[in-house]
Write an enzyme that holds these catalytic residues in place. Structure first.
Site, PDB file in Angstrom:
ATOM      1  N   ARG A 170      -2.003  -7.522   7.991  1.00 23.94           N
ATOM      2  CA  ARG A 170      -2.481  -8.443   9.033  1.00 23.94           C
ATOM      3  C   ARG A 170      -1.656  -9.731   9.097  1.00 23.94           C
ATOM      4  O   ARG A 170      -1.747 -10.470  10.059  1.00 23.94           O
ATOM      5  CB  ARG A 170      -3.938  -8.821   8.762  1.00 23.94           C
ATOM      6  CG  ARG A 170      -4.938  -7.729   9.042  1.00 23.94           C
ATOM      7  CD  ARG A 170      -6.315  -8.121   8.519  1.00 23.94           C
ATOM      8  NE  ARG A 170      -6.716  -9.462   8.915  1.00 23.94           N
ATOM      9  CZ  ARG A 170      -7.283  -9.778  10.067  1.00 23.94           C
ATOM     10  NH1 ARG A 170      -7.501  -8.840  10.968  1.00 23.94           N
ATOM     11  NH2 ARG A 170      -7.644 -11.019  10.337  1.00 23.94           N
ATOM     12  N   ARG A 174       7.751 -13.935  10.844  1.00 22.39           N
ATOM     13  CA  ARG A 174       8.645 -14.144  11.987  1.00 22.39           C
ATOM     14  C   ARG A 174       9.932 -14.837  11.549  1.00 22.39           C
ATOM     15  O   ARG A 174       9.891 -15.719  10.690  1.00 22.39           O
ATOM     16  CB  ARG A 174       7.984 -15.029  13.044  1.00 22.39           C
ATOM     17  CG  ARG A 174       6.666 -14.524  13.555  1.00 22.39           C
ATOM     18  CD  ARG A 174       6.246 -15.289  14.808  1.00 22.39           C
ATOM     19  NE  ARG A 174       4.860 -14.948  15.121  1.00 22.39           N
ATOM     20  CZ  ARG A 174       3.831 -15.750  14.925  1.00 22.39           C
ATOM     21  NH1 ARG A 174       4.039 -16.961  14.435  1.00 22.39           N
ATOM     22  NH2 ARG A 174       2.611 -15.364  15.227  1.00 22.39           N
ATOM     23  N   ARG A 247     -17.266  -9.154  -0.280  1.00 23.48           N
ATOM     24  CA  ARG A 247     -17.001 -10.450  -0.889  1.00 23.48           C
ATOM     25  C   ARG A 247     -17.843 -11.474  -0.143  1.00 23.48           C
ATOM     26  O   ARG A 247     -18.069 -11.360   1.070  1.00 23.48           O
ATOM     27  CB  ARG A 247     -15.520 -10.817  -0.785  1.00 23.48           C
ATOM     28  CG  ARG A 247     -14.633  -9.987  -1.679  1.00 23.48           C
ATOM     29  CD  ARG A 247     -14.834 -10.288  -3.150  1.00 23.48           C
ATOM     30  NE  ARG A 247     -14.263 -11.587  -3.525  1.00 23.48           N
ATOM     31  CZ  ARG A 247     -14.471 -12.186  -4.693  1.00 23.48           C
ATOM     32  NH1 ARG A 247     -15.276 -11.641  -5.589  1.00 23.48           N
ATOM     33  NH2 ARG A 247     -13.900 -13.345  -4.963  1.00 23.48           N
ATOM     34  N   ARG A 278      -9.516 -22.701   0.893  1.00 23.74           N
ATOM     35  CA  ARG A 278      -9.036 -23.526   2.001  1.00 23.74           C
ATOM     36  C   ARG A 278     -10.007 -24.653   2.299  1.00 23.74           C
ATOM     37  O   ARG A 278     -11.168 -24.612   1.888  1.00 23.74           O
ATOM     38  CB  ARG A 278      -8.790 -22.694   3.257  1.00 23.74           C
ATOM     39  CG  ARG A 278      -9.977 -21.934   3.794  1.00 23.74           C
ATOM     40  CD  ARG A 278      -9.555 -21.063   4.981  1.00 23.74           C
ATOM     41  NE  ARG A 278     -10.632 -20.276   5.524  1.00 23.74           N
ATOM     42  CZ  ARG A 278     -10.545 -19.542   6.623  1.00 23.74           C
ATOM     43  NH1 ARG A 278      -9.416 -19.513   7.296  1.00 23.74           N
ATOM     44  NH2 ARG A 278     -11.573 -18.838   7.056  1.00 23.74           N
ATOM     45  N   GLU A 298     -14.014 -23.936   1.126  1.00 19.76           N
ATOM     46  CA  GLU A 298     -14.450 -22.542   1.136  1.00 19.76           C
ATOM     47  C   GLU A 298     -14.141 -21.907  -0.223  1.00 19.76           C
ATOM     48  O   GLU A 298     -12.988 -21.831  -0.629  1.00 19.76           O
ATOM     49  CB  GLU A 298     -13.697 -21.818   2.254  1.00 19.76           C
ATOM     50  CG  GLU A 298     -14.300 -20.529   2.707  1.00 19.76           C
ATOM     51  CD  GLU A 298     -13.632 -20.021   3.975  1.00 19.76           C
ATOM     52  OE1 GLU A 298     -12.927 -19.006   3.882  1.00 19.76           O
ATOM     53  OE2 GLU A 298     -13.801 -20.645   5.047  1.00 19.76           O
ATOM     54  N   TYR A 346     -14.236  -4.876   9.245  1.00 22.31           N
ATOM     55  CA  TYR A 346     -13.780  -6.213   9.615  1.00 22.31           C
ATOM     56  C   TYR A 346     -13.428  -6.207  11.104  1.00 22.31           C
ATOM     57  O   TYR A 346     -12.649  -5.378  11.563  1.00 22.31           O
ATOM     58  CB  TYR A 346     -12.555  -6.630   8.797  1.00 22.31           C
ATOM     59  CG  TYR A 346     -12.100  -8.034   9.129  1.00 22.31           C
ATOM     60  CD1 TYR A 346     -12.609  -9.122   8.428  1.00 22.31           C
ATOM     61  CD2 TYR A 346     -11.201  -8.274  10.164  1.00 22.31           C
ATOM     62  CE1 TYR A 346     -12.224 -10.418   8.754  1.00 22.31           C
ATOM     63  CE2 TYR A 346     -10.810  -9.558  10.495  1.00 22.31           C
ATOM     64  CZ  TYR A 346     -11.327 -10.626   9.782  1.00 22.31           C
ATOM     65  OH  TYR A 346     -10.951 -11.903  10.111  1.00 22.31           O
ATOM     66  N   ASP A 348     -12.192  -8.758  14.393  1.00 18.44           N
ATOM     67  CA  ASP A 348     -11.924 -10.025  15.063  1.00 18.44           C
ATOM     68  C   ASP A 348     -12.927 -10.167  16.203  1.00 18.44           C
ATOM     69  O   ASP A 348     -13.521  -9.175  16.647  1.00 18.44           O
ATOM     70  CB  ASP A 348     -10.493 -10.053  15.616  1.00 18.44           C
ATOM     71  CG  ASP A 348      -9.453 -10.255  14.526  1.00 18.44           C
ATOM     72  OD1 ASP A 348      -9.781 -10.899  13.508  1.00 18.44           O
ATOM     73  OD2 ASP A 348      -8.316  -9.763  14.684  1.00 18.44           O
TER      74      ASP A 348
END
Length: 367
Positions: A170, A174, A247, A278, A298, A346, A348
């Protein structure tokens, strides 16, 4: 008597409710929490929209889905450009020429590619067997050790060598100076928060908060012709074959009486010895001028039954267990299972909206 009772007011349930309402179906949404929206729920703190269950950034290449949500509420033009801190040094994410320059001092793509190729050479042409091998094949040893290993092992609570390779696929890489995490054509956050989006979807629909469907399943189910269930599939069947693993997360939210804490919406902390993964500074998602700011740390947690499930552990053992529950679900004539918890998947946000739209279309074709 309702045509449908929808269990859960997250995106899947809310989209189903919105679509069924348009078809003049009588719908009741039952929500266990004391608010709508599932994990996309946002709460106002004197003008700042707090993402109560972690950062949610809407992105999609699907114009139909983008138009669908924009017809309901206005979206801003937020672009996700996270940063990472490793040993007190800042790095741009996703992995791009800025990151490669920060790590190696390189200025052109070929230099960066040469370093990565040299660092992944020890694995030859073999197919990566775990997350560590997959990560090194993408960005090399140095960036793996600095920005992936510690973060990922904190997040999943196990060695990167024990994690499947697909998890890291995921992550974009670049060879351009582009800090936009997502490559999707459309990206943004609802002006005024996600709760406004869910409220719009649920307009004209009966909603009851603070009700645990599973504690009174038979009685509640008798009040509708069909049920759309978006909760955990294993819990629906009383953990008959055992619990599916997840999790979990813990959030520590702090208010500060100054306007800017870190200058960016999301900063990852990749050192293994920093307990949180984070820090989110909420005002940068939908920027507003205030004299205060709100940040959330988090912390990843081991999950146990009763904790909030966030990320499914989709390893072979759990997927075999899920197949057993999916087989049980297929025998439930009156109940439709959908959403991330019911599908142990999962999603999005654009994907879950698409799945809900497809589910309603499928329901209508067989009703």
């Amino acid at each position: 008597m309702y045509d449908y009772i929808i269990v859960g007011s997250g995106l899947f349930g809310a989209v189903c409710a919105n679509e069924l309402k348009k078809l003049n179906k009588k719908v009741l949404v039952i929500e266990k929490r004391n608010h709508i929206g599932g994990n996309a729920y946002t709460e106002d703190c004197e003008g700042i929209q707090i993402h109560k269950y972690g950062a949610h950034i809407f992105h999609t290449n699907d114009k139909y889905i983008w138009d669908y949500v924009n017809d309901l509420v206005e979206f801003n033009r937020f672009t996700n450009s996270p940063l990472a801190i490793y040993k007190d040094k800042l790095f741009n994410l996703p992995f791009n020429m800025n990151t490669f320059h920060q790590m190696w001092g390189v200025k052109d793509p070929q230099e960066a590619q040469n370093i990565i190729n040299a660092q992944k050479k020890k694995y030859g042409d073999k197919v990566p067997e775990n997350l560590e091998e997959q990560a090194i094949s993408l960005v090399g040893e140095d960036l793996y050790q600095a920005l992936i290993k510690g973060y990922t092992e904190k997040q999943w609570g196990r060695s990167a060598k024990e994690l499947p390779a697909f998890i890291i696929k995921r992550i974009p890489v670049r060879f351009t100076f582009d800090n936009n995490y997502f490559s999707d054509r459309y990206q943004g956050i609802p002006v005024g928060g996600y709760t406004k989006l869910i409220e719009k979807m649920l307009e004209g629909v009966d909603v009851k908060l603070g009700i645990d469907f599973l504690k009174d399943k038979d009685s509640l189910a008798s009040k509708a012709h069909r049920i759309i269930y978006t909760g955990p599939i294993d819990q629906y069947f009383d953990y008959r074959f055992g619990a599916l693993e997840y999790r979990s997360l813990k959030f520590e939210t702090e208010r500060h009486e100054f306007p800017n804490f870190q200058g960016n919406a999301v900063i990852n902390f990749t050192d293994a010895n920093v307990p949180y993964t984070r820090i989110i500074e909420h005002k940068h998602f939908d920027y507003v001028e205030t004299k205060h700011t709100v940040v959330t740390k988090e912390y990843p947690l081991e999950w146990k039954v009763g904790d909030e499930p966030y990320y499914p552990v989709n390893d072979n053992k759990n997927m075999e267990l899920f197949k057993k529950y999916r087989e049980l679900a297929s025998r439930e004539d009156k109940v439709i299972f959908g959403g991330r918890l019911a599908e142990y998947k999962y999603y999005d946000m654009h994907q879950v909206i698409s799945a809900a739209l497809y589910q309603v279309k499928n329901i209508m074709s067989t009703d």
